[in-house]
Design a protein around this motif. Structure first.
Motif, mmCIF file in Angstrom:
data_model
loop_
_atom_site.group_PDB
_atom_site.id
_atom_site.type_symbol
_atom_site.label_atom_id
_atom_site.label_comp_id
_atom_site.label_asym_id
_atom_site.label_seq_id
_atom_site.Cartn_x
_atom_site.Cartn_y
_atom_site.Cartn_z
ATOM 1 N N GLY A 280 61.385 3.706 -85.515
ATOM 2 C CA GLY A 280 60.862 2.780 -84.510
ATOM 3 C C GLY A 280 61.904 1.773 -84.064
ATOM 4 N N ALA A 281 62.647 1.218 -85.035
ATOM 5 C CA ALA A 281 63.695 0.254 -84.697
ATOM 6 C C ALA A 281 64.781 0.918 -83.853
ATOM 7 C CB ALA A 281 64.304 -0.331 -85.968
ATOM 8 N N HIS A 282 65.111 2.153 -84.211
ATOM 9 C CA HIS A 282 66.138 2.877 -83.464
ATOM 10 C C HIS A 282 65.661 3.211 -82.059
ATOM 11 C CE1 HIS A 282 68.904 6.472 -82.822
ATOM 12 N NE2 HIS A 282 69.702 5.431 -82.945
ATOM 13 N N LEU A 283 64.397 3.566 -81.928
ATOM 14 C CA LEU A 283 63.842 3.875 -80.605
ATOM 15 C C LEU A 283 63.887 2.655 -79.695
ATOM 16 C CD1 LEU A 283 62.397 5.763 -78.640
ATOM 17 C CD2 LEU A 283 60.225 5.080 -79.698
ATOM 18 N N LEU A 284 63.548 1.495 -80.236
ATOM 19 C CA LEU A 284 63.602 0.265 -79.438
ATOM 20 C C LEU A 284 65.031 -0.022 -78.973
ATOM 21 C CD1 LEU A 284 61.167 -2.068 -81.427
ATOM 22 C CD2 LEU A 284 60.751 -0.954 -79.228
ATOM 23 N N ALA A 285 65.994 0.262 -79.855
ATOM 24 C CA ALA A 285 67.389 0.058 -79.475
ATOM 25 C C ALA A 285 67.800 1.024 -78.363
ATOM 26 C CB ALA A 285 68.295 0.242 -80.700
ATOM 27 N N LEU A 286 67.304 2.259 -78.434
ATOM 28 C CA LEU A 286 67.628 3.250 -77.404
ATOM 29 C C LEU A 286 67.030 2.871 -76.052
ATOM 30 C CD1 LEU A 286 67.176 6.665 -79.277
ATOM 31 C CD2 LEU A 286 69.311 5.582 -78.583
ATOM 32 N N ALA B 224 68.593 11.760 -82.320
ATOM 33 C CA ALA B 224 67.768 10.980 -81.394
ATOM 34 C C ALA B 224 68.601 10.432 -80.239
ATOM 35 C CB ALA B 224 67.082 9.835 -82.139
ATOM 36 N N VAL B 225 69.820 9.954 -80.549
ATOM 37 C CA VAL B 225 70.704 9.437 -79.490
ATOM 38 C C VAL B 225 71.043 10.545 -78.503
ATOM 39 C CG1 VAL B 225 73.016 8.551 -79.006
ATOM 40 C CG2 VAL B 225 71.687 7.584 -80.876
ATOM 41 N N GLY C 50 69.476 13.454 -78.041
ATOM 42 C CA GLY C 50 68.279 13.935 -77.365
ATOM 43 C C GLY C 50 67.778 12.978 -76.295
ATOM 44 N N TRP C 51 67.793 11.675 -76.592
ATOM 45 C CA TRP C 51 67.311 10.683 -75.623
ATOM 46 C C TRP C 51 68.204 10.640 -74.390
ATOM 47 C CZ3 TRP C 51 63.429 7.980 -73.901
ATOM 48 C CH2 TRP C 51 63.679 6.884 -73.054
ATOM 49 N N ASP C 52 69.526 10.590 -74.611
ATOM 50 C CA ASP C 52 70.445 10.541 -73.470
ATOM 51 C C ASP C 52 70.349 11.812 -72.638
ATOM 52 O OD1 ASP C 52 71.388 8.019 -74.018
ATOM 53 O OD2 ASP C 52 73.085 8.708 -75.211
ATOM 54 N N LEU C 53 70.180 12.954 -73.305
ATOM 55 C CA LEU C 53 70.041 14.212 -72.578
ATOM 56 C C LEU C 53 68.735 14.233 -71.783
ATOM 57 C CD1 LEU C 53 71.805 16.712 -72.319
ATOM 58 C CD2 LEU C 53 70.440 17.802 -74.108
ATOM 59 N N LEU C 54 67.678 13.658 -72.367
ATOM 60 C CA LEU C 54 66.392 13.584 -71.664
ATOM 61 C C LEU C 54 66.508 12.700 -70.428
ATOM 62 C CD1 LEU C 54 63.411 14.480 -71.882
ATOM 63 C CD2 LEU C 54 62.956 12.361 -73.121
ATOM 64 N N VAL C 55 67.215 11.574 -70.567
ATOM 65 C CA VAL C 55 67.454 10.693 -69.415
ATOM 66 C C VAL C 55 68.246 11.436 -68.343
ATOM 67 C CG1 VAL C 55 68.683 8.620 -68.640
ATOM 68 C CG2 VAL C 55 67.336 8.558 -70.749
ATOM 69 N N ALA C 56 69.279 12.168 -68.772
ATOM 70 C CA ALA C 56 70.094 12.924 -67.821
ATOM 71 C C ALA C 56 69.274 14.000 -67.115
ATOM 72 C CB ALA C 56 71.285 13.552 -68.546
#
Length: 216
Positions: free
Chosen positions: A13-19, A164-165, A167-173
Motif C-alpha cells: 500500500g505504501a509503495h502504491l501511494l508512492a507510485l 510493481a514499478v 508493471g505500473w509504468d508499463l500500464l501508464v504507457a
C-alpha cells in the motif's frame, strides 16, 4: 520465511501511494508513450524499474547511506537537478511538429537497436538520480528491519516492488500510448515536448531551491 500478509499489505500500500505520486519518471514515460507508442516506451519503463531495483537491493543489504541532511544526499540531489535541466533544455530546443505515427511505425533494425539502449538509459538515469527514490526505500526497509522482518520476506517485498514499478509504468504507457490516444496527439508533438521540458525544468528548479536554502 515469516511472511506476514498484514505486513505485505502495508508495504504494498505504501509503495502504491508512492507510485501514484507523479514525478520526473512519470512525465518521461508519458512523453515517450505519446511520441513513440507504448511498446518502445517499455525500455524506459524497464530502465526506471532497474534503477529502483538498485535502491531496493542497497536498502535490503543495509547499505542505505543516503541521509536527508548528509553530503551524499545533497550530491545526488544536485546531480538529479543537473540531469533534469539537461533533459528539459534538450526537449525545449528540439521540440518540433513531427509525425508521431512515423515514430511508432518505424521498424528499421538500426533505429530499434540504438534507440532501445538510449531509452533504457534515459529511464534508468532519471530514476537513479532521484533522491526521493533512495529515501523511500531506505526508510521503508529500515522500518521493516526495526520490526524484525525476516531477510527472506524483505527479498519478497523487494521483488514485488520491482515488478510493481515496471508493471505500473508499463500500464501508464499502454494507456497513454494507445493508438487512438497517439493519433489524437499526433499534431501536438512539439507542444508535448515543450510541456514535458518545462515540467522537468520546474521540478529541477524547485529541488535546487530547497537544496540552496538548506546548504547556503
Amino acid at each position: 520465511m515469516g511472511l506476514s500478509l498484514q505486513q505485505f499489505v502495508m508495504v504494498a500500500g505504501a509503495h502504491l501511494l508512492a507510485l501514484l505520486s507523479p514525478g520526473p519518471d512519470f512525465f518521461l514515460v508519458a512523453r515517450s508513450a505519446l511520441l513513440r507508442g507504448w511498446r518502445k516506451t517499455g525500455a524506459v519503463c524497464f530502465g526506471i524499474a532497474c534503477a529502483n531495483g538498485v535502491f531496493i537491493a542497497l536498502a535490503v543489504g543495509g547499505f542505505a547511506a543516503l541521509h536527508r541532511h548528509g553530503l551524499a544526499f545533497a550530491l545526488v540531489q544536485a546531480a538529479g537537478c543537473a540531469y533534469l535541466f539537461y533533459l528539459g533544455v534538450l526537449m525545449l530546443r528540439h521540440a518540433r511538429a513531427a509525425s508521431i505515427e512515423a515514430h511508432v511505425q518505424d521498424g528499421s533494425p538500426a533505429t530499434q537497436t540504438g534507440a532501445w539502449h538510449t531509452r533504457f538509459a534515459m529511464g534508468f538515469a532519471s530514476a537513479i538520480l532521484n533522491p526521493k527514490n533512495a529515501l523511500f526505500y531506505a526508510s521503508l526497509f529500515a522500518l521493516l528491519a526495526a520490526r524484525d522482518a525476516p531477510f527472506g520476506a524483505q527479498i519478497v517485498y523487494g521483488v514485488w516492488m520491482f515488478a510493481a514499478v515496471f508493471g505500473w509504468d508499463l500500464l501508464v504507457a499502454m494507456g497513454i500510448g494507445h493508438p487512438s490516444v497517439v493519433a489524437r496527439f499526433t499534431r501536438h508533438s512539439a507542444t508535448i515536448e515543450r510541456t514535458t521540458g518545462a515540467v522537468l525544468l520546474a521540478i529541477g528548479a524547485s529541488v535546487l531551491t530547497m537544496l540552496a536554502r538548506e546548504w547556503l
